[in-house]
Write a protein that holds these residues in place. Sequence first.
Motif, PDB file in Angstrom:
ATOM      1  N   GLU A 100       0.841  -1.191   0.000  1.00 55.82           N
ATOM      2  CA  GLU A 100       0.000   0.000   0.000  1.00 55.82           C
ATOM      3  C   GLU A 100       0.881   1.249   0.000  1.00 55.82           C
ATOM      4  OE1 GLU A 100      -3.313  -0.110  -0.142  1.00 55.82           O
ATOM      5  OE2 GLU A 100      -3.541  -2.284   0.120  1.00 55.82           O
ATOM      6  N   PHE A 101       0.528   2.221  -0.832  1.00 58.61           N
ATOM      7  CA  PHE A 101       1.250   3.496  -0.888  1.00 58.61           C
ATOM      8  C   PHE A 101       0.232   4.631  -0.869  1.00 58.61           C
ATOM      9  CE2 PHE A 101       4.162   0.455  -2.732  1.00 58.61           C
ATOM     10  CZ  PHE A 101       5.399   0.839  -2.248  1.00 58.61           C
ATOM     11  N   SER A 102       0.491   5.625  -0.025  1.00 62.65           N
ATOM     12  CA  SER A 102      -0.388   6.781   0.064  1.00 62.65           C
ATOM     13  C   SER A 102      -0.025   7.806  -0.999  1.00 62.65           C
ATOM     14  CB  SER A 102      -0.281   7.424   1.453  1.00 62.65           C
ATOM     15  OG  SER A 102      -0.641   6.509   2.462  1.00 62.65           O
ATOM     16  N   THR A 103      -0.946   8.718  -1.265  1.00 57.21           N
ATOM     17  CA  THR A 103      -0.717   9.761  -2.259  1.00 57.21           C
ATOM     18  C   THR A 103       0.555  10.539  -1.933  1.00 57.21           C
ATOM     19  OG1 THR A 103      -3.104  10.006  -2.547  1.00 57.21           O
ATOM     20  CG2 THR A 103      -1.724  11.803  -3.358  1.00 57.21           C
ATOM     21  N   GLY A 104       1.424  10.667  -2.930  1.00 51.12           N
ATOM     22  CA  GLY A 104       2.671  11.405  -2.751  1.00 51.12           C
ATOM     23  C   GLY A 104       3.857  10.550  -2.364  1.00 51.12           C
ATOM     24  N   ASN A 105       3.615   9.306  -1.966  1.00 51.99           N
ATOM     25  CA  ASN A 105       4.722   8.419  -1.602  1.00 51.99           C
ATOM     26  C   ASN A 105       5.544   8.044  -2.837  1.00 51.99           C
ATOM     27  OD1 ASN A 105       3.159   6.434   1.043  1.00 51.99           O
ATOM     28  ND2 ASN A 105       3.992   8.488   1.066  1.00 51.99           N
ATOM     29  N   VAL A 106       6.856   8.032  -2.694  1.00 52.02           N
ATOM     30  CA  VAL A 106       7.742   7.584  -3.767  1.00 52.02           C
ATOM     31  C   VAL A 106       7.950   6.078  -3.623  1.00 52.02           C
ATOM     32  CG1 VAL A 106      10.047   7.740  -4.776  1.00 52.02           C
ATOM     33  CG2 VAL A 106       8.897   9.806  -3.955  1.00 52.02           C
ATOM     34  N   ILE A 107       7.619   5.334  -4.659  1.00 52.32           N
ATOM     35  CA  ILE A 107       7.735   3.868  -4.623  1.00 52.32           C
ATOM     36  C   ILE A 107       9.186   3.464  -4.820  1.00 52.32           C
ATOM     37  CG2 ILE A 107       6.976   1.716  -5.725  1.00 52.32           C
ATOM     38  CD1 ILE A 107       4.386   3.343  -6.476  1.00 52.32           C
ATOM     39  N   PHE A 108       9.841   4.048  -5.807  1.00 53.03           N
ATOM     40  CA  PHE A 108      11.300   3.957  -5.910  1.00 53.03           C
ATOM     41  C   PHE A 108      11.797   5.131  -6.746  1.00 53.03           C
ATOM     42  CE2 PHE A 108       9.946   0.785  -9.248  1.00 53.03           C
ATOM     43  CZ  PHE A 108      10.378   1.465 -10.368  1.00 53.03           C
ATOM     44  N   LYS A 109      13.102   5.395  -6.651  1.00 53.25           N
ATOM     45  CA  LYS A 109      13.702   6.525  -7.340  1.00 53.25           C
ATOM     46  C   LYS A 109      14.657   6.054  -8.432  1.00 53.25           C
ATOM     47  CE  LYS A 109      13.668   9.660  -3.344  1.00 53.25           C
ATOM     48  NZ  LYS A 109      14.519  10.498  -2.453  1.00 53.25           N
ATOM     49  N   GLY A 110      14.851   6.913  -9.425  1.00 56.83           N
ATOM     50  CA  GLY A 110      15.846   6.632 -10.448  1.00 56.83           C
ATOM     51  C   GLY A 110      17.210   6.500  -9.799  1.00 56.83           C
ATOM     52  N   GLY A 111      17.932   5.453 -10.151  1.00 63.60           N
ATOM     53  CA  GLY A 111      19.227   5.207  -9.548  1.00 63.60           C
ATOM     54  C   GLY A 111      19.203   4.138  -8.472  1.00 63.60           C
ATOM     55  N   ASP A 112      17.993   3.808  -7.976  1.00 63.25           N
ATOM     56  CA  ASP A 112      17.873   2.751  -6.962  1.00 63.25           C
ATOM     57  C   ASP A 112      18.175   1.389  -7.581  1.00 63.25           C
ATOM     58  OD1 ASP A 112      17.110   4.666  -5.165  1.00 63.25           O
ATOM     59  OD2 ASP A 112      14.998   4.072  -5.085  1.00 63.25           O
ATOM     60  N   LYS A 113      18.622   0.463  -6.747  1.00 61.20           N
ATOM     61  CA  LYS A 113      18.790  -0.915  -7.198  1.00 61.20           C
ATOM     62  C   LYS A 113      17.421  -1.570  -7.305  1.00 61.20           C
ATOM     63  CE  LYS A 113      23.450  -1.630  -5.395  1.00 61.20           C
ATOM     64  NZ  LYS A 113      24.327  -2.449  -4.526  1.00 61.20           N
ATOM     65  N   PRO A 114      17.181  -2.385  -8.328  1.00 60.63           N
ATOM     66  CA  PRO A 114      15.855  -2.996  -8.511  1.00 60.63           C
ATOM     67  C   PRO A 114      15.567  -4.054  -7.449  1.00 60.63           C
ATOM     68  CG  PRO A 114      17.405  -3.867 -10.117  1.00 60.63           C
ATOM     69  CD  PRO A 114      18.126  -2.773  -9.401  1.00 60.63           C
ATOM     70  N   ASP A 115      14.443  -3.860  -6.758  1.00 61.49           N
ATOM     71  CA  ASP A 115      14.064  -4.799  -5.705  1.00 61.49           C
ATOM     72  C   ASP A 115      13.026  -5.812  -6.164  1.00 61.49           C
ATOM     73  OD1 ASP A 115      12.157  -2.845  -6.042  1.00 61.49           O
ATOM     74  OD2 ASP A 115      11.620  -2.720  -3.920  1.00 61.49           O
ATOM     75  N   GLY A 116      12.316  -5.502  -7.279  1.00 59.09           N
ATOM     76  CA  GLY A 116      11.298  -6.421  -7.751  1.00 59.09           C
ATOM     77  C   GLY A 116      10.425  -5.821  -8.829  1.00 59.09           C
ATOM     78  N   PHE A 117       9.334  -6.496  -9.110  1.00 58.21           N
ATOM     79  CA  PHE A 117       8.398  -6.158 -10.187  1.00 58.21           C
ATOM     80  C   PHE A 117       7.064  -5.751  -9.566  1.00 58.21           C
ATOM     81  CE2 PHE A 117       5.153  -7.969 -13.237  1.00 58.21           C
ATOM     82  CZ  PHE A 117       5.274  -6.959 -14.182  1.00 58.21           C
ATOM     83  N   TYR A 118       6.466  -4.676 -10.091  1.00 60.88           N
ATOM     84  CA  TYR A 118       5.236  -4.110  -9.530  1.00 60.88           C
ATOM     85  C   TYR A 118       4.092  -4.160 -10.545  1.00 60.88           C
ATOM     86  CZ  TYR A 118       8.255  -2.013  -5.922  1.00 60.88           C
ATOM     87  OH  TYR A 118       9.155  -1.798  -4.895  1.00 60.88           O
ATOM     88  N   MET A 119       2.894  -4.444 -10.053  1.00 59.35           N
ATOM     89  CA  MET A 119       1.668  -4.400 -10.858  1.00 59.35           C
ATOM     90  C   MET A 119       0.635  -3.588 -10.087  1.00 59.35           C
ATOM     91  SD  MET A 119       1.687  -8.445 -11.896  1.00 59.35           S
ATOM     92  CE  MET A 119       2.466  -8.884 -10.323  1.00 59.35           C
ATOM     93  N   ILE A 120      -0.070  -2.714 -10.786  1.00 62.56           N
ATOM     94  CA  ILE A 120      -1.022  -1.817 -10.124  1.00 62.56           C
ATOM     95  C   ILE A 120      -2.408  -2.461 -10.065  1.00 62.56           C
ATOM     96  CG2 ILE A 120      -2.076   0.470 -10.128  1.00 62.56           C
ATOM     97  CD1 ILE A 120       0.295   1.447 -11.787  1.00 62.56           C
ATOM     98  N   TYR A 121      -2.879  -2.703  -8.866  1.00 62.07           N
ATOM     99  CA  TYR A 121      -4.224  -3.240  -8.670  1.00 62.07           C
ATOM    100  C   TYR A 121      -5.229  -2.109  -8.479  1.00 62.07           C
ATOM    101  CZ  TYR A 121      -8.062  -6.094  -6.856  1.00 62.07           C
ATOM    102  OH  TYR A 121      -9.284  -6.699  -6.676  1.00 62.07           O
ATOM    103  N   LYS A 122      -4.810  -1.080  -7.762  1.00 62.70           N
ATOM    104  CA  LYS A 122      -5.697   0.062  -7.517  1.00 62.70           C
ATOM    105  C   LYS A 122      -4.858   1.331  -7.422  1.00 62.70           C
ATOM    106  CE  LYS A 122      -7.285   1.019  -3.428  1.00 62.70           C
ATOM    107  NZ  LYS A 122      -7.984   0.969  -2.118  1.00 62.70           N
ATOM    108  N   GLY A 123      -5.399   2.437  -7.944  1.00 68.42           N
ATOM    109  CA  GLY A 123      -4.699   3.711  -7.854  1.00 68.42           C
ATOM    110  C   GLY A 123      -3.963   4.075  -9.124  1.00 68.42           C
ATOM    111  N   ARG A 124      -3.216   5.164  -9.052  1.00 66.61           N
ATOM    112  CA  ARG A 124      -2.498   5.674 -10.218  1.00 66.61           C
ATOM    113  C   ARG A 124      -1.139   6.201  -9.789  1.00 66.61           C
ATOM    114  NH1 ARG A 124      -4.288  10.598 -14.155  1.00 66.61           N
ATOM    115  NH2 ARG A 124      -4.389  11.620 -12.137  1.00 66.61           N
ATOM    116  N   VAL A 125      -0.127   5.987 -10.639  1.00 64.28           N
ATOM    117  CA  VAL A 125       1.222   6.461 -10.331  1.00 64.28           C
ATOM    118  C   VAL A 125       1.755   7.304 -11.486  1.00 64.28           C
ATOM    119  CG1 VAL A 125       1.652   4.380  -8.954  1.00 64.28           C
ATOM    120  CG2 VAL A 125       2.459   4.472 -11.323  1.00 64.28           C
ATOM    121  N   LYS A 126       2.767   8.103 -11.162  1.00 62.77           N
ATOM    122  CA  LYS A 126       3.416   8.953 -12.163  1.00 62.77           C
ATOM    123  C   LYS A 126       4.841   8.463 -12.366  1.00 62.77           C
ATOM    124  CE  LYS A 126       4.760  13.103 -10.978  1.00 62.77           C
ATOM    125  NZ  LYS A 126       4.793  14.553 -10.637  1.00 62.77           N
ATOM    126  N   VAL A 127       5.247   8.406 -13.642  1.00 57.68           N
ATOM    127  CA  VAL A 127       6.600   7.978 -13.989  1.00 57.68           C
ATOM    128  C   VAL A 127       7.382   9.201 -14.469  1.00 57.68           C
ATOM    129  CG1 VAL A 127       7.996   6.388 -15.354  1.00 57.68           C
ATOM    130  CG2 VAL A 127       5.648   5.773 -14.746  1.00 57.68           C
TER     131      VAL A 127
END
Length: 230
Positions: free
Chosen positions: A36-63
Amino acid sequence: MIELKQRVMFLDKMHLFNGLKEEQLSGIGQKMIEREFSTGNVIFKGGDKPDGFYMIYKGRVKVTRPRDVGEDFLAWLAPGDYFGEEALFENRNRSATITAMENCTLFFLSRDEFEKLLARYEVLKPNFRVAIKSRKLARSTRFKWLGKNEVIYFIARRHKLRLYQALVTWSCLWRSLATLFLGVVTAATTPYALAVVALVGILGWGFGMPLIGATIITSSPISVSSGWRR
Protein backbone atom coordinates in the motif's frame (compact mmCIF):
# COMPACT_ATOMS: atom_id res chain seq x y z
CA MET A 1 -6.26 -8.94 1.79
CA ILE A 2 -7.16 -9.46 -1.85
CA GLU A 3 -8.50 -12.98 -2.45
CA LEU A 4 -6.64 -15.45 -4.66
CA LYS A 5 -9.54 -15.62 -7.13
CA GLN A 6 -9.31 -11.87 -7.72
CA ARG A 7 -5.56 -12.11 -8.13
CA VAL A 8 -5.92 -14.79 -10.78
CA MET A 9 -8.51 -12.72 -12.65
CA PHE A 10 -6.16 -9.74 -12.51
CA LEU A 11 -3.23 -11.72 -13.94
CA ASP A 12 -5.40 -13.35 -16.60
CA LYS A 13 -6.18 -9.92 -18.07
CA MET A 14 -2.52 -8.96 -18.41
CA HIS A 15 -0.87 -9.66 -21.77
CA LEU A 16 2.41 -10.44 -20.00
CA PHE A 17 0.97 -13.71 -18.71
CA ASN A 18 -0.46 -14.98 -21.98
CA GLY A 19 0.24 -18.68 -22.37
CA LEU A 20 -0.29 -19.68 -18.74
CA LYS A 21 -3.14 -21.80 -17.42
CA GLU A 22 -5.38 -20.88 -14.49
CA GLU A 23 -3.57 -23.15 -12.05
CA GLN A 24 -0.24 -21.60 -13.04
CA LEU A 25 -1.64 -18.11 -12.53
CA SER A 26 -2.92 -19.26 -9.15
CA GLY A 27 0.61 -20.25 -8.16
CA ILE A 28 1.91 -16.81 -9.15
CA GLY A 29 -0.95 -15.11 -7.32
CA GLN A 30 0.06 -16.80 -4.08
CA LYS A 31 3.57 -15.37 -4.38
CA MET A 32 2.44 -11.77 -4.92
CA ILE A 33 2.78 -9.40 -1.97
CA GLU A 34 0.30 -6.56 -1.44
CA ARG A 35 1.88 -3.16 -0.90
CA GLU A 36 0.00 0.00 0.00
CA PHE A 37 1.25 3.50 -0.89
CA SER A 38 -0.39 6.78 0.06
CA THR A 39 -0.72 9.76 -2.26
CA GLY A 40 2.67 11.41 -2.75
CA ASN A 41 4.72 8.42 -1.60
CA VAL A 42 7.74 7.58 -3.77
CA ILE A 43 7.74 3.87 -4.62
CA PHE A 44 11.30 3.96 -5.91
CA LYS A 45 13.70 6.53 -7.34
CA GLY A 46 15.85 6.63 -10.45
CA GLY A 47 19.23 5.21 -9.55
CA ASP A 48 17.87 2.75 -6.96
CA LYS A 49 18.79 -0.91 -7.20
CA PRO A 50 15.86 -3.00 -8.51
CA ASP A 51 14.06 -4.80 -5.70
CA GLY A 52 11.30 -6.42 -7.75
CA PHE A 53 8.40 -6.16 -10.19
CA TYR A 54 5.24 -4.11 -9.53
CA MET A 55 1.67 -4.40 -10.86
CA ILE A 56 -1.02 -1.82 -10.12
CA TYR A 57 -4.22 -3.24 -8.67
CA LYS A 58 -5.70 0.06 -7.52
CA GLY A 59 -4.70 3.71 -7.85
CA ARG A 60 -2.50 5.67 -10.22
CA VAL A 61 1.22 6.46 -10.33
CA LYS A 62 3.42 8.95 -12.16
CA VAL A 63 6.60 7.98 -13.99
CA THR A 64 9.33 10.63 -14.20
CA ARG A 65 12.99 10.66 -15.16
CA PRO A 66 15.34 12.69 -12.95
CA ARG A 67 17.51 15.39 -14.50
CA ASP A 68 20.30 17.57 -13.14
CA VAL A 69 17.61 20.19 -12.58
CA GLY A 70 14.03 18.96 -12.15
CA GLU A 71 12.58 15.94 -13.92
CA ASP A 72 10.99 14.80 -17.20
CA PHE A 73 7.45 13.45 -17.14
CA LEU A 74 7.18 10.07 -18.90
CA ALA A 75 3.78 8.55 -18.21
CA TRP A 76 0.79 7.94 -15.98
CA LEU A 77 0.13 4.32 -15.03
CA ALA A 78 -3.27 3.02 -13.90
CA PRO A 79 -4.80 -0.29 -12.68
CA GLY A 80 -3.64 -3.17 -14.87
CA ASP A 81 -0.35 -1.44 -15.69
CA TYR A 82 3.03 -2.57 -14.39
CA PHE A 83 6.55 -1.25 -13.90
CA GLY A 84 10.02 -2.22 -12.74
CA GLU A 85 10.65 -5.01 -15.24
CA GLU A 86 13.25 -3.21 -17.38
CA ALA A 87 15.87 -2.88 -14.66
CA LEU A 88 15.38 -6.53 -13.68
CA PHE A 89 15.75 -7.79 -17.24
CA GLU A 90 18.75 -5.59 -18.01
CA ASN A 91 20.39 -6.02 -14.60
CA ARG A 92 20.85 -2.30 -13.96
CA ASN A 93 19.64 0.39 -11.60
CA ARG A 94 16.26 2.07 -11.93
CA SER A 95 16.09 4.65 -14.72
CA ALA A 96 12.90 6.37 -13.56
CA THR A 97 11.14 7.53 -10.41
CA ILE A 98 7.66 6.18 -9.59
CA THR A 99 5.37 8.28 -7.37
CA ALA A 100 1.89 7.38 -6.11
CA MET A 101 -0.60 10.06 -7.22
CA GLU A 102 -3.49 8.34 -5.42
CA ASN A 103 -3.74 5.82 -2.61
CA CYS A 104 -2.42 2.70 -4.34
CA THR A 105 -2.58 -1.05 -3.88
CA LEU A 106 0.23 -2.77 -5.74
CA PHE A 107 1.12 -6.41 -6.27
CA PHE A 108 4.82 -6.98 -5.77
CA LEU A 109 7.10 -9.85 -6.82
CA SER A 110 10.57 -9.71 -5.26
CA ARG A 111 13.57 -9.91 -7.55
CA ASP A 112 14.19 -13.48 -6.45
CA GLU A 113 10.58 -14.53 -7.13
CA PHE A 114 10.60 -12.70 -10.48
CA GLU A 115 13.71 -14.57 -11.61
CA LYS A 116 12.22 -17.88 -10.46
CA LEU A 117 9.03 -17.07 -12.38
CA LEU A 118 10.89 -16.55 -15.67
CA ALA A 119 13.04 -19.62 -15.10
CA ARG A 120 9.95 -21.77 -14.50
CA TYR A 121 7.83 -20.34 -17.32
CA GLU A 122 10.06 -19.70 -20.34
CA VAL A 123 6.98 -18.72 -22.36
CA LEU A 124 6.81 -15.43 -20.44
CA LYS A 125 10.23 -14.14 -21.50
CA PRO A 126 9.19 -13.14 -25.05
CA ASN A 127 6.15 -11.33 -23.61
CA PHE A 128 8.34 -9.21 -21.35
CA ARG A 129 10.97 -8.60 -24.03
CA VAL A 130 8.36 -7.35 -26.51
CA ALA A 131 6.82 -5.09 -23.85
CA ILE A 132 10.21 -3.60 -22.94
CA LYS A 133 11.23 -3.00 -26.58
CA SER A 134 7.83 -1.48 -27.37
CA ARG A 135 8.03 0.97 -24.49
CA LYS A 136 11.54 2.02 -25.47
CA LEU A 137 10.49 2.54 -29.07
CA ALA A 138 7.44 4.50 -27.95
CA ARG A 139 9.57 6.78 -25.76
CA SER A 140 12.03 7.46 -28.58
CA THR A 141 9.33 7.95 -31.24
CA ARG A 142 6.99 10.18 -29.19
CA PHE A 143 3.69 9.51 -30.98
CA LYS A 144 1.82 12.84 -31.18
CA TRP A 145 -1.60 11.15 -31.10
CA LEU A 146 -0.86 9.28 -27.85
CA GLY A 147 -2.97 10.69 -25.00
CA LYS A 148 -1.32 11.69 -21.74
CA ASN A 149 -3.17 8.92 -19.91
CA GLU A 150 -2.26 6.21 -22.45
CA VAL A 151 0.64 3.77 -22.26
CA ILE A 152 1.94 1.72 -25.18
CA TYR A 153 2.35 -1.99 -24.49
CA PHE A 154 3.07 -3.43 -27.90
CA ILE A 155 4.36 -2.17 -31.25
CA ALA A 156 4.86 -4.41 -34.28
CA ARG A 157 7.12 -3.04 -36.98
CA ARG A 158 6.53 -4.14 -40.53
CA HIS A 159 9.38 -5.88 -42.28
CA LYS A 160 10.83 -3.88 -45.21
CA LEU A 161 9.84 -6.65 -47.63
CA ARG A 162 6.19 -6.32 -46.57
CA LEU A 163 6.29 -2.55 -47.07
CA TYR A 164 7.83 -2.99 -50.53
CA GLN A 165 5.22 -5.61 -51.29
CA ALA A 166 2.38 -3.25 -50.41
CA LEU A 167 3.78 -0.35 -52.44
CA VAL A 168 4.55 -2.44 -55.52
CA THR A 169 1.17 -4.20 -55.34
CA TRP A 170 -0.87 -1.01 -55.58
CA SER A 171 1.39 0.48 -58.28
CA CYS A 172 1.19 -2.63 -60.46
CA LEU A 173 -2.52 -2.98 -59.84
CA TRP A 174 -3.29 0.41 -61.34
CA ARG A 175 -1.04 -0.25 -64.34
CA SER A 176 -2.70 -3.62 -64.97
CA LEU A 177 -6.15 -2.05 -64.80
CA ALA A 178 -5.05 0.60 -67.29
CA THR A 179 -3.71 -2.09 -69.63
CA LEU A 180 -6.94 -4.07 -69.26
CA PHE A 181 -8.98 -0.98 -70.10
CA LEU A 182 -6.79 -0.36 -73.16
CA GLY A 183 -7.34 -3.92 -74.34
CA VAL A 184 -11.11 -3.60 -74.00
CA VAL A 185 -11.24 -0.24 -75.79
CA THR A 186 -8.98 -1.26 -78.69
CA ALA A 187 -10.27 -4.85 -78.83
CA ALA A 188 -6.63 -6.00 -78.86
CA THR A 189 -6.08 -9.50 -77.55
CA THR A 190 -2.47 -9.19 -76.28
CA PRO A 191 -2.91 -6.25 -73.83
CA TYR A 192 -6.10 -7.85 -72.52
CA ALA A 193 -4.45 -11.21 -71.91
CA LEU A 194 -1.35 -9.67 -70.30
CA ALA A 195 -3.50 -7.57 -68.01
CA VAL A 196 -5.50 -10.57 -66.80
CA VAL A 197 -2.33 -12.57 -66.08
CA ALA A 198 -0.79 -9.61 -64.25
CA LEU A 199 -3.91 -9.08 -62.13
CA VAL A 200 -3.96 -12.72 -61.05
CA GLY A 201 -0.29 -12.52 -60.06
CA ILE A 202 -0.70 -9.25 -58.18
CA LEU A 203 -3.74 -10.40 -56.24
CA GLY A 204 -2.00 -13.64 -55.29
CA TRP A 205 1.24 -11.93 -54.21
CA GLY A 206 0.02 -8.68 -52.78
CA PHE A 207 -3.16 -9.67 -51.00
CA GLY A 208 -2.18 -13.15 -49.89
CA MET A 209 -0.83 -11.56 -46.71
CA PRO A 210 -2.53 -8.94 -44.51
CA LEU A 211 -1.23 -5.42 -45.05
CA ILE A 212 -0.71 -4.63 -41.39
CA GLY A 213 1.84 -1.86 -41.02
CA ALA A 214 1.88 -1.57 -37.26
CA THR A 215 -0.17 -2.74 -34.34
CA ILE A 216 -0.15 -0.54 -31.28
CA ILE A 217 -1.92 -1.49 -28.07
CA THR A 218 -2.30 1.22 -25.49
CA SER A 219 -3.77 1.47 -22.06
CA SER A 220 -5.37 4.25 -20.05
CA PRO A 221 -7.67 4.38 -17.00
CA ILE A 222 -10.26 3.19 -19.51
CA SER A 223 -8.65 0.56 -21.72
CA VAL A 224 -7.99 1.76 -25.26
CA SER A 225 -6.76 -0.06 -28.35
CA SER A 226 -5.28 1.92 -31.21
CA GLY A 227 -3.60 1.06 -34.47
CA TRP A 228 -3.74 1.29 -38.23
CA ARG A 229 -4.18 -1.49 -40.70
CA ARG A 230 -5.69 -2.30 -44.06
